[in-house]
Design an enzyme around this catalytic site. Structure first.
Site, mmCIF file in Angstrom:
data_model
loop_
_atom_site.group_PDB
_atom_site.id
_atom_site.type_symbol
_atom_site.label_atom_id
_atom_site.label_comp_id
_atom_site.label_asym_id
_atom_site.label_seq_id
_atom_site.Cartn_x
_atom_site.Cartn_y
_atom_site.Cartn_z
ATOM 1 N N SER A 14 -9.405 11.691 6.784
ATOM 2 C CA SER A 14 -8.143 12.292 6.322
ATOM 3 C C SER A 14 -7.217 12.723 7.461
ATOM 4 O O SER A 14 -7.635 13.389 8.405
ATOM 5 C CB SER A 14 -8.439 13.511 5.435
ATOM 6 O OG SER A 14 -7.206 14.067 5.012
ATOM 7 N N LYS A 64 -10.809 14.400 -7.953
ATOM 8 C CA LYS A 64 -9.502 14.633 -8.592
ATOM 9 C C LYS A 64 -9.570 14.918 -10.093
ATOM 10 O O LYS A 64 -8.699 15.607 -10.630
ATOM 11 C CB LYS A 64 -8.579 13.433 -8.346
ATOM 12 C CG LYS A 64 -8.100 13.341 -6.921
ATOM 13 C CD LYS A 64 -7.230 12.138 -6.691
ATOM 14 C CE LYS A 64 -6.838 12.064 -5.229
ATOM 15 N NZ LYS A 64 -6.038 10.889 -4.916
ATOM 16 N N ASN A 85 -4.349 16.500 -7.485
ATOM 17 C CA ASN A 85 -4.565 16.307 -6.038
ATOM 18 C C ASN A 85 -3.969 17.442 -5.211
ATOM 19 O O ASN A 85 -4.027 17.397 -3.986
ATOM 20 C CB ASN A 85 -4.013 14.963 -5.573
ATOM 21 C CG ASN A 85 -2.512 14.954 -5.517
ATOM 22 O OD1 ASN A 85 -1.853 15.194 -6.520
ATOM 23 N ND2 ASN A 85 -1.955 14.697 -4.343
ATOM 24 N N ASP A 100 0.391 12.913 -6.350
ATOM 25 C CA ASP A 100 0.122 11.490 -6.102
ATOM 26 C C ASP A 100 1.145 10.612 -6.810
ATOM 27 O O ASP A 100 1.548 9.573 -6.296
ATOM 28 C CB ASP A 100 -1.267 11.105 -6.643
ATOM 29 C CG ASP A 100 -2.372 11.338 -5.626
ATOM 30 O OD1 ASP A 100 -2.074 11.556 -4.439
ATOM 31 O OD2 ASP A 100 -3.554 11.291 -6.047
ATOM 32 N N GLY A 127 -9.244 8.900 -10.143
ATOM 33 C CA GLY A 127 -8.174 9.889 -10.177
ATOM 34 C C GLY A 127 -6.861 9.365 -9.619
ATOM 35 O O GLY A 127 -5.790 9.626 -10.182
ATOM 36 N N ILE A 221 -3.500 2.148 -1.517
ATOM 37 C CA ILE A 221 -3.452 3.609 -1.372
ATOM 38 C C ILE A 221 -4.284 4.038 -0.164
ATOM 39 O O ILE A 221 -4.169 5.164 0.288
ATOM 40 C CB ILE A 221 -3.919 4.362 -2.637
ATOM 41 C CG1 ILE A 221 -5.412 4.165 -2.894
ATOM 42 C CG2 ILE A 221 -3.102 3.950 -3.848
ATOM 43 C CD1 ILE A 221 -5.994 5.223 -3.816
ATOM 44 N N TYR A 223 -4.997 4.478 3.550
ATOM 45 C CA TYR A 223 -4.090 4.517 4.703
ATOM 46 C C TYR A 223 -4.807 4.545 6.046
ATOM 47 O O TYR A 223 -4.161 4.513 7.094
ATOM 48 C CB TYR A 223 -3.122 5.709 4.592
ATOM 49 C CG TYR A 223 -3.791 7.053 4.617
ATOM 50 C CD1 TYR A 223 -4.212 7.666 3.447
ATOM 51 C CD2 TYR A 223 -3.992 7.726 5.821
ATOM 52 C CE1 TYR A 223 -4.823 8.902 3.466
ATOM 53 C CE2 TYR A 223 -4.600 8.966 5.855
ATOM 54 C CZ TYR A 223 -5.022 9.546 4.663
ATOM 55 O OH TYR A 223 -5.638 10.773 4.697
HETATM 56 P P1 ATR Z 1 -10.125 8.868 -6.577
HETATM 57 O O1 ATR Z 1 -10.038 10.171 -7.273
HETATM 58 O O2 ATR Z 1 -9.685 8.951 -5.141
HETATM 59 O O3 ATR Z 1 -9.443 7.766 -7.318
HETATM 60 P P2 ATR Z 1 -12.653 8.159 -7.745
HETATM 61 O O4 ATR Z 1 -12.254 8.858 -8.998
HETATM 62 O O5 ATR Z 1 -14.044 8.351 -7.232
HETATM 63 O O6 ATR Z 1 -11.688 8.546 -6.538
HETATM 64 O O7 ATR Z 1 -12.367 6.597 -7.956
HETATM 65 C C1 ATR Z 1 -12.678 5.641 -6.995
HETATM 66 C C2 ATR Z 1 -12.298 4.257 -7.517
HETATM 67 O O8 ATR Z 1 -12.718 3.285 -6.556
HETATM 68 C C3 ATR Z 1 -12.989 3.877 -8.827
HETATM 69 O O9 ATR Z 1 -12.130 3.022 -9.562
HETATM 70 C C4 ATR Z 1 -14.218 3.127 -8.332
HETATM 71 O O10 ATR Z 1 -14.751 2.226 -9.262
HETATM 72 P P3 ATR Z 1 -15.877 2.725 -10.337
HETATM 73 O O11 ATR Z 1 -15.106 3.416 -11.444
HETATM 74 O O12 ATR Z 1 -16.519 1.472 -10.786
HETATM 75 O O13 ATR Z 1 -16.796 3.657 -9.595
HETATM 76 C C5 ATR Z 1 -13.617 2.365 -7.188
HETATM 77 N N1 ATR Z 1 -14.643 1.925 -6.229
HETATM 78 C C6 ATR Z 1 -15.305 2.702 -5.336
HETATM 79 N N2 ATR Z 1 -16.166 1.936 -4.607
HETATM 80 C C7 ATR Z 1 -16.013 0.658 -5.048
HETATM 81 C C8 ATR Z 1 -16.598 -0.597 -4.693
HETATM 82 N N3 ATR Z 1 -17.499 -0.685 -3.715
HETATM 83 N N4 ATR Z 1 -16.189 -1.706 -5.344
HETATM 84 C C9 ATR Z 1 -15.259 -1.632 -6.334
HETATM 85 N N5 ATR Z 1 -14.669 -0.476 -6.716
HETATM 86 C C10 ATR Z 1 -15.032 0.650 -6.100
#
Ligand code: ATR
Length: 284
Positions: A14, A64, A85, A100, A127, A221, A223
């Site tokens: 971050s 989130k 967020n 966001d 989120g 998203i 960065y």
């Molecule tokens: P945030 O609040 O930042 O969006 P999150 O709620 O944990 O974080 O969501 C992360 C997203 O990245 C989800 O859509 C997750 O997919 P799942 O719902 O199947 O968990 C996706 N994601 C994380 N790692 C992934 C991976 N290796 N391949 C595909 N999608 C992934």
């Protein structure tokens, strides 16, 4: 001294502490912003003492949505989105905001004049994806949510009136805009040495899009790194790209506005009073 933080897991990537601390310095506010790694199972404990310590915070992956149960109130927008967020501690009451959506829409507008009736694919259903889907729908776009876990895509799509599927459905969907709202491609704990930077949520993106006459605008998203594998592939395929730093900066500006009343669009000198606001609204 006021204390602020960003909570997430992982959080080493971050840039929020650096950015917010530089802004606090600019406005001469005695405040310190830190990054705190909070594991999912530690969230409840962390939030127990939060209001005594912190004046505000940002919330990032994966908290989130889960954070909402520990807050005292939400803006109407954060409630509709179902994700927070940014938190403001208003005299001991924790209010959840979503900046966001403002960040994502500001970023998209740098390359898309109008979103009305545009076909947008959102990769991810967490989120961050919620805020982006909400913003796109509000702007009149037609949205398809594709996610690794189809149940989560289905739930989000039903709430917002979208189509949904799994990531592998991408090749079957036409689109004007594609947003990676997953965390795939982000630096992990080991930063640049981490092999995760070589990953994309859509490894076949370049092959699929190269064949199409109409290239979508691609936004990430993530960065850190700024040029993710997803964006490199999109550029190679001929797409206009929007890097994750745009959303990151604008959600940060709006969060800072909520805490201080100052709204920075960049690292230029302070302009007072803008407020930011979440409806106005990357990910911290
Ligand atoms: P945030 O609040 O930042 O969006 P999150 O709620 O944990 O974080 O969501 C992360 C997203 O990245 C989800 O859509 C997750 O997919 P799942 O719902 O199947 O968990 C996706 N994601 C994380 N790692 C992934 C991976 N290796 N391949 C595909 N999608 C992934």
């Amino acid at each position: 001294m006021k204390k602020y933080c960003v909570i997430g897991c992982p959080i080493a990537h971050s840039l929020s502490p650096k950015l917010h601390n530089s802004w606090f310095k600019k406005i001469g506010l005695s405040a310190r912003y830190t990054a705190v790694e909070v594991q999912p199972e530690e969230l409840e404990r962390f939030m127990r003492d939060f209001r005594k310590i912190y004046s505000g915070a940002n919330v990032t992956i994966p908290h989130k949505e889960k954070i909402i149960q520990y807050l005292d109130g939400l803006t109407a927008e954060a409630r509709e989105i179902g994700a927070v967020n940014a938190i403001v501690n208003k005299k001991g009451k924790l209010i959840g905001y979503n900046t966001d959506v403002f960040g994502a829409m500001s970023a998209l507008k740098t390359k898309c004049k109008s979103l009305k009736n545009k076909r947008a694919i959102v990769l991810g259903a967490g989120g961050a994806a919620r805020a982006i889907v909400y913003g796109l729908k509000r702007a009149g776009a037609k949205v398809v949510v594709l996610n690794r876990t189809v149940g989560r895509a289905k739930k989000l799509a039903r709430e917002f009136g979208c189509e949904y599927g799994v990531l592998q459905d991408f090749g079957r969907c036409s689109c004007d805009i594609v947003v990676n709202a997953t965390s795939v491609g982000m630096w992990g704990k080991n930063k640049i040495k981490d092999l995760k930077v070589l990953e994309s949520p859509m490894p076949d993106f370049a092959r699929i899009i190269s064949k199409r006459a109409k290239k979508p605008v691609a936004m990430d998203i993530v960065y850190r790194p700024k040029m993710t594998r997803f964006l490199k592939d999109a550029k190679k395929a001929g797409c206009a790209i929007i890097t994750g730093d745009k959303m990151f900066l604008m959600q940060a500006a709006a969060s800072f506005g909520l805490w201080t009343g100052y709204f920075f669009k960049n690292s230029a000198p302070a302009t007072s009073g803008g407020g930011g606001g979440s409806s106005g609204s990357g990910s911290p």
